[in-house]
Design an enzyme around this catalytic site. Structure first.
Site, PDB file in Angstrom:
ATOM      1  N   GLU A   1     -24.342   9.485  13.917  1.00 50.57           N
ATOM      2  CA  GLU A   1     -25.015  10.647  13.345  1.00 50.57           C
ATOM      3  C   GLU A   1     -24.017  11.782  13.165  1.00 50.57           C
ATOM      4  O   GLU A   1     -23.156  12.028  14.003  1.00 50.57           O
ATOM      5  CB  GLU A   1     -26.151  11.094  14.273  1.00 50.57           C
ATOM      6  CG  GLU A   1     -26.960  12.255  13.721  1.00 50.57           C
ATOM      7  CD  GLU A   1     -28.114  12.674  14.623  1.00 50.57           C
ATOM      8  OE1 GLU A   1     -29.052  13.298  14.111  1.00 50.57           O
ATOM      9  OE2 GLU A   1     -28.069  12.380  15.838  1.00 50.57           O
TER      10      GLU A   1
ATOM     11  N   LYS B   1     -34.101  11.774   8.196  1.00 50.43           N
ATOM     12  CA  LYS B   1     -34.654  11.812   9.550  1.00 50.43           C
ATOM     13  C   LYS B   1     -36.089  12.308   9.522  1.00 50.43           C
ATOM     14  O   LYS B   1     -36.379  13.415   9.046  1.00 50.43           O
ATOM     15  CB  LYS B   1     -33.782  12.725  10.421  1.00 50.43           C
ATOM     16  CG  LYS B   1     -34.086  12.687  11.912  1.00 50.43           C
ATOM     17  CD  LYS B   1     -33.033  13.523  12.637  1.00 50.43           C
ATOM     18  CE  LYS B   1     -33.113  13.387  14.145  1.00 50.43           C
ATOM     19  NZ  LYS B   1     -32.019  14.147  14.792  1.00 50.43           N
TER      20      LYS B   1
ATOM     21  N   CYS C   1     -31.604   8.969  15.443  1.00 49.72           N
ATOM     22  CA  CYS C   1     -31.651   9.675  16.720  1.00 49.72           C
ATOM     23  C   CYS C   1     -33.069   9.852  17.251  1.00 49.72           C
ATOM     24  O   CYS C   1     -33.639   8.930  17.819  1.00 49.72           O
ATOM     25  CB  CYS C   1     -30.925  11.013  16.592  1.00 49.72           C
ATOM     26  SG  CYS C   1     -30.387  11.709  18.183  1.00 49.72           S
TER      27      CYS C   1
END
Length: 296
Positions: free
Chosen positions: A63, A133, A174
C-alpha cells in the site's frame, strides 16, 4: 528476521524450492517508501524485475508504495489512473518482465476526489483491474493512534476481482481486510486467492495483521497474501511490515520481518479444492436463515 527469510538464496529474497502441477509463484515486495516519488517508483520497478528472475508469475507491491502514507501526503502525490506516471511505469515493468503486477496502491485523483487505489497489470502491460479502497481507515485508539482517511479520501464502491491465466483473484486494501462480508462475496465469485496491499501500524499490526489474514483464509478457504511497506521508524506513520502468505488451511507458509525484503513462494491451487471438499462449509451455510448479498 523470521525463519522463512533466513533460508533465502538472496539476502533480500525468500524463495521456496517447491514446484506444483497446478498453481503459480507469487512475489510479495516489502519495500521502503520515502518522500521521493521518482525513487519509490524506480525501486518498485527494479524489484519487479528481480522477482521475475526468481520465477514469479504474479508480483504484488505494498500500500502507498509511491508515497508516504498519511492524509497530508495524498493530495500532493495523487495522480490520475491509468494515465499517471506511476501507472505508466507499472504497465511498462509488467510488459518488460512478462508478469502480472498487483500495483500496491497509489493516491488516485479523479475529478475533485481522491482515492486509495490498487491497479493490476497483466504480462503485456494491460490494465486488468482497478480497486478503490472501500473501507476507509478511521480509528481512534486513545494514547496509541488516531487516523482518519475520510478527511481526505473518498471510498470506493465496488468489489474487485480479476482473472489471470485462468486464476481468479480478489483485491482488497488494508482496512478492507477487517470485513469478512467483502471477502465472502469475492469467494462466491470464484476467487482462489485474495491479495491485500496494506500498511497496518505498530499498534494494530501485532494484534491483528496475521490473525485477520488467517481468519479470511480459513473462513473463505482460499489463499491470502498481505503486502506491507517496510518499517521506517522515522516516518510519521510507522508500518508494521511482516508481509505474509497464508494457505487455505490457515497456515502461514511464508513471512518477512519488518525490514525490506521479497517473499517468493509457490501457490498450490489444488489445496483450495482439497480444503473445500474435506470441510464443505460452502454448501452447509444456512442460507434459509442468513445470507451475504452484493447490492451493486
Amino acid at each position: 528476521m523470521s525463519e522463512t527469510a533466513t533460508d533465502a538464496v538472496h539476502p533480500r529474497f525468500v524463495k521456496k524450492p517447491i514446484f506444483y502441477s497446478k498453481g503459480f509463484k507469487i512475489a510479495l515486495i516489502q519495500m521502503s517508501v520515502g518522500p521521493d516519488k521518482t525513487k519509490n517508483v524506480a525501486k518498485a520497478v527494479t524489484e519487479i524485475h528481480k522477482a521475475k528472475e526468481c520465477g514469479a508469475h504474479i508480483v504484488a507491491l505494498p500500500e502507498c508504495f509511491n508515497s508516504p502514507y498519511g492524509t497530508k501526503y495524498f493530495d500532493e502525490y495523487a495522480e490520475e489512473v491509468p494515465s499517471g506516471v506511476t501507472c505508466r511505469a507499472l504497465s511498462r515493468a509488467a510488459a518488460e518482465a512478462g508478469v502480472c503486477v498487483v500495483g500496491g496502491t497509489v493516491p488516485e485523483r479523479c475529478g475533485d476526489k481522491l482515492y486509495n487505489t490498487c491497479t493490476v497489470w497483466d504480462g503485456t502491460g494491460k490494465l486488468l483491474a482497478q480497486h478503490r479502497k472501500m473501507h476507509l481507515f478511521d480509528i481512534d485508539i486513545p494514547n496509541k493512534i488516531t487516523f482518519k482517511e475520510s478527511e481526505v479520501l473518498s471510498p470506493g464502491n465496488q468489489l474487485t476481482t480479476f482473472e489471470y491465466n485462468g486464476v481468479k483473484i480478489g483485491i482488497g486494501i488494508c482496512y478492507d481486510l477487517r470485513f469478512p462480508e467483502m471477502a465472502h462475496l469475492m469467494s462466491k465469485q470464484g476467487c482462489s486467492m485474495l491479495i491485500y496491499p496494506g500498511a497496518f501500524n505498530t499498534t494494530t499490526g501485532p494484534k491483528h495483521w496475521e490473525l485477520l489474514a488467517r481468519s479470511r483464509a480459513t473462513d473463505q478457504q482460499l489463499w491470502v497474501a498481505l503486502v506491507s511497506p517496510a518499517r521506517d521508524t522515522t516516518a510519521g506513520y510507522v508500518a508494521w511490515g511482516h508481509s505474509l502468505l497464508v494457505d487455505p488451511w490457515g497456515s502461514v507458509l511464508g513471512a518477512l520481518d519488518e525490514t525490506e525484503g521479497t517473499l517468493v513462494h509457490d501457490v498450490d491451487l489444488t489445496v483450495v479444492e482439497e480444503v473445500r471438499s474435506q470441510i464443505p462449509i460452502r454448501v452447509q451455510r444456512r442460507t434459509d436463515l442468513y445470507d451475504t448479498i452484493q447490492k451493486c
